[in-house]
Design an enzyme around this catalytic site. Structure first.
Site, PDB file in Angstrom:
ATOM      1  N   TYR A 124       7.443  -2.388  13.674  1.00 25.13           N
ATOM      2  CA  TYR A 124       6.198  -1.722  12.363  1.00 25.13           C
ATOM      3  C   TYR A 124       5.324  -3.470  12.435  1.00 25.13           C
ATOM      4  O   TYR A 124       4.120  -2.921  12.409  1.00 25.13           O
ATOM      5  CB  TYR A 124       6.445  -1.657  10.824  1.00 25.13           C
ATOM      6  CG  TYR A 124       6.179  -1.243  10.117  1.00 25.13           C
ATOM      7  CD1 TYR A 124       5.624  -0.216  10.001  1.00 25.13           C
ATOM      8  CD2 TYR A 124       5.024  -2.239   9.166  1.00 25.13           C
ATOM      9  CE1 TYR A 124       4.477  -0.307   8.941  1.00 25.13           C
ATOM     10  CE2 TYR A 124       4.974  -1.654   8.219  1.00 25.13           C
ATOM     11  CZ  TYR A 124       3.687  -0.763   7.970  1.00 25.13           C
ATOM     12  OH  TYR A 124       2.851  -0.161   7.099  1.00 25.13           O
TER      13      TYR A 124
ATOM     14  N   SER B  68      -1.213  -3.269   7.179  1.00 27.56           N
ATOM     15  CA  SER B  68      -0.294  -3.635   6.095  1.00 27.56           C
ATOM     16  C   SER B  68      -0.634  -5.167   6.630  1.00 27.56           C
ATOM     17  O   SER B  68      -1.115  -5.879   7.310  1.00 27.56           O
ATOM     18  CB  SER B  68       0.472  -3.175   6.658  1.00 27.56           C
ATOM     19  OG  SER B  68       2.208  -3.785   6.640  1.00 27.56           O
TER      20      SER B  68
END
Length: 263
Positions: free
Chosen positions: A153, A140
């Site tokens: 995350y 990401s």
């Protein structure tokens, strides 16, 4: 690198990026191994592929790291070898640090980091024996810089970069390649499925994700990066410039993220 007729194993293949990628790769006559927790959903994706006879469904749960050795053996036996492993499976998170249970942090590390590491290590001897192999790691932009309400995350994604950068160095001699795919906002169910402070699902879409890249557009760019064997590919809209700002100045990217409407 040509993708035609490659044998490709995709985790997180039951929906979102994984589903779209499987359908797109089937047009290259790839032999596909599709993995996720939900067998029924994997079977639906299989039927959407160009040639379902070239698709093998292999359910797994990334949290069950001790099972990965046997699962990798089954994956290899499906078509006799594996050329590419696409580490796409994982979960996201949306909650303030001060409210987030440590159990949520642990879950994100177990699934997004340790699950991915376990499956990759299980397959590594096969790649080394073949003197060929390619890990595609769906990280990401949050693996390169951080944002609000995504602490667990971001931590897991940052950890993946550390691990796979080391793997790339150690196994350069074995012709094992690593490509990081770093999405920005992509219009999938990732926000709906994100864990909140107590571990329950957020269960609604946020505005930034809703307005993100169409998943099929994203996958086309992803496939291009894989074919070019890029070390890292940053795929998104304005948010991808955060990577450059982080290189220039951590203070700049801090202000950039604060002023954005990332929530």
């Amino acid at each position: 690198m040509k993708l035609n007729n490659k044998i490709i194993w995709i985790t997180g293949a039951s929906s979102g990026i994984g589903k779209s990628l499987a359908i797109a790769l089937s047009k290259y006559d790839c032999k596909l191994i599709l993995s996720a927790r939900r067998t029924s959903e994997l079977e639906k994706v299989k039927e959407l592929c160009n040639n379902p006879d070239l698709v093998y469904v292999l359910p797994l749960d990334l949290a069950e790291t001790d099972a990965m050795q046997e699962i990798a053996k089954e994956a290899i036996s499906a078509f006799g070898t594996i050329d590419i492993l696409v580490n796409n499976g994982g979960i996201s998170q949306r909650s303030p640090i001060i409210e987030t249970s440590i159990a949520v942090d642990r879950k994100l590390m177990e699934v997004d980091y340790l699950g991915t590491v376990a499956i990759s290590k299980a397959l590594l001897p096969h790649f080394v024996a073949n003197q060929s192999g390619h890990y595609v790691v769906v990280s990401s932009l949050m693996g390169k810089f951080s944002s609000h309400y995504r602490s667990a995350y971001c931590g897991a994604k940052h950890a993946l970069h550390g691990f796979f950068d080391a793997l790339r160095l150690e196994h350069d001699k074995d012709h094992v390649k690593v490509t990081f795919i770093c999405p920005g906002f992509v219009n999938t169910n990732v926000a709906r499925n994100a864990l909140t402070a107590d571990g329950s699902k957020q269960d609604y879409q946020d505005e930034m994700t809703e307005n993100g890249l169409d998943v099929d557009v994203f996958v086309k760019k992803m496939i291009t990066a894989i074919r070019k064997e890029k070390y890292e590919a940053y795929i998104g809209n304005f948010e991808r410039f955060g990577v450059l700002l982080k290189r220039l100045s951590p203070r700049l990217v801090h202000k950039f993220v604060l002023r954005s409407k990332v929530r």
